[in-house]
Design an enzyme around this catalytic site. Structure first.
Site, PDB file in Angstrom:
ATOM      1  N   GLN A  17       0.801  -1.215   0.000  1.00 30.91           N
ATOM      2  CA  GLN A  17       0.000   0.000   0.000  1.00 30.91           C
ATOM      3  C   GLN A  17       0.839   1.272   0.000  1.00 30.91           C
ATOM      4  OE1 GLN A  17      -2.710  -1.925   3.202  1.00 30.91           O
ATOM      5  NE2 GLN A  17      -3.954  -0.314   2.296  1.00 30.91           N
ATOM      6  N   HIS A 111       1.066  -9.193   4.744  1.00 29.98           N
ATOM      7  CA  HIS A 111      -0.116  -8.333   4.736  1.00 29.98           C
ATOM      8  C   HIS A 111      -0.761  -8.447   3.349  1.00 29.98           C
ATOM      9  CE1 HIS A 111      -2.060  -4.577   6.596  1.00 29.98           C
ATOM     10  NE2 HIS A 111      -2.691  -4.771   5.453  1.00 29.98           N
ATOM     11  N   ASN A 155      -1.917 -10.696   8.340  1.00 28.38           N
ATOM     12  CA  ASN A 155      -2.884  -9.623   8.533  1.00 28.38           C
ATOM     13  C   ASN A 155      -4.255 -10.041   8.020  1.00 28.38           C
ATOM     14  OD1 ASN A 155      -3.493  -6.588   8.957  1.00 28.38           O
ATOM     15  ND2 ASN A 155      -4.240  -6.994   6.897  1.00 28.38           N
ATOM     16  N   GLU A 156      -5.242  -9.922   8.879  1.00 29.33           N
ATOM     17  CA  GLU A 156      -6.637 -10.148   8.517  1.00 29.33           C
ATOM     18  C   GLU A 156      -6.857 -11.377   7.635  1.00 29.33           C
ATOM     19  OE1 GLU A 156      -8.198  -5.521   8.804  1.00 29.33           O
ATOM     20  OE2 GLU A 156      -8.151  -6.509   6.846  1.00 29.33           O
TER      21      GLU A 156
END
Length: 389
Positions: A17, A111, A155-156
């Site tokens: 990101q 991530h 992550n998630e």
């Protein structure tokens, strides 16, 4: 409203990101596909691969005590079994830069993005995915073995399972979450437990994972529907953390559940740039749910924030969210820290650059960072370790 001594105040980013030009992962391929569901390509992102020192300096200057960032698997293992020590050293330099600035690095091993070579084999559906992630975890040992107190494996994972079935109509996830892929959910769970064993063998960092949570609020009579809806999308992932060293909770909003499933946000209700309901109390519910499903496991709010062009609403949202965190602590829940998402206005996956979550604006042409007033406010809260009023 004073927070516990040694409470961690931080902010976060993720490699794809903010770094820019991660051309060798599945998300880059997805962004450039003819039938892409992404609003735009990530491109140079925030150029944080080169400007991470500037970002870390901002975190320190704000008065925050920690910076959460992730490793880009596709840079470190660009071809299957071919590892880059130079790329690994880059992330160790990020750890050292945090330490030199007087802030704690919190590292996420993965991530969302995975290397293209794994993606073409089926991604997390591949029979070798868990073993390959374990091997990758072993290779990044020099990055986190010393000086990193908290390591997140994935992550998630619940969102990764849902993203497998994301479609055009789900671009901003405003109509409920897609049906999660059970094979991917199972693989991520196995990968997590393997990585926990590996990281624990180093006798250094505390290891856990971070789970995306919502308030799945049932309409009268829809309690069982809501519980069933939540189980595959959240509940099972929180339960899997019951033997971990810590658990990251990531909360932004709520979804109301009726007899037929998710109900769209009502007309006239304030929403954010992601289309989510403005609902800062979500983080308090998330902490209570996590404490119930993973009893005794220390909790950290590893993501909480708002996508808005109105910085005064960001400050108001975070103020309310922190009051909910404080209330949970007062009720005896072991909450060790709070990380605002995100440090920078960055690439927000299928939403592109429109949803601005950042404490810091980034000029898309020059990459100049401009600190927002809400960032200064949060820094003052962190320095005081308390909320006023």
């Amino acid at each position: 409203m004073r927070f516990p001594e040694n409470f961690i105040w931080g902010t976060a980013t993720a490699s794809h990101q903010v770094e820019g030009n991660n051309v060798n992962n599945d998300w880059w391929a997805r962004e450039h596909a003819p039938d892409t569901i992404c609003a735009e390509v990530s491109g140079d992102a925030c150029d944080s691969y080169h400007r991470y020192g500037d970002d870390i300096a901002i975190v320190a200057d704000l008065g925050l005590s920690a910076y959460r960032f992730s490793l880009e698997w596709s840079r470190i293992e660009p071809a299957e079994g071919e590892f880059s020590r130079a790329a690994r050293d880059h992330y160790r330099r990020m750890v050292d830069a945090c330490l030199a600035a007087g802030i704690s690095p919190v590292v996420t091993i993965n991530h969302f993005s995975i290397p293209r070579w794994l993606d073409v084999q089926g991604g997390w559906r591949s029979p070798v995915a868990v073993d390959r992630f374990a091997r990758f975890t072993e290779f990044i040992r020099p990055v986190v073995e010393r000086d990193v107190e908290y390591v997140s494996t994935l992550n998630e994972p619940n969102m990764s399972a849902c993203m497998a079935n994301i479609g055009k109509g789900d671009t901003l996830l405003t109509a409920g979450l897609p049906e999660p892929d059970p094979q991917i959910a199972d693989a991520l769970t196995m990968a997590h437990h393997r990585a926990v064993e590996i990281v624990r063998s180093w006798a250094g960092p505390k290891v856990g994972w971070t789970v995306a949570t919502q308030v799945f609020e049932p309409e009268p009579g829809a309690e069982e529907v809501a519980a069933a809806y939540a189980y595959d999308r959240e509940t099972r992932f929180l339960q899997e953390a019951k033997n971990d060293d810590w658990l990251g909770v990531q909360a932004y909003t709520r979804t109301r559940i009726g007899a037929a499933g998710p109900i769209p946000v009502a007309e006239g209700v304030e929403t954010t740039l992601t289309g989510w309901e403005y609902y800062p109390d979500a983080v308090g519910f998330a902490l209570r749910t996590a404490a119930e499903l993973a009893p005794g496991v220390p909790l950290i709010v590893t993501e909480n924030g708002i996508a808005t062009a109105d910085d005064t609403r960001r400050e108001a949202y975070v103020d309310s969210a922190l009051r909910a965190v404080h209330a949970a602590i007062e009720d005896g829940i072991d909450v060790r820290g709070y990380f605002y998402w995100s440090l920078l206005d960055n690439f927000e996956w299928v939403g592109g650059y429109r949803p601005t979550f950042g404490l810091v604006a980034v000029d898309r042409e020059t990459f100049t960072r401009v600190v927002k007033p809400s960032a200064r406010w949060l820094g003052s809260v962190a320095r005081a370790n308390e909320l006023s009023g």
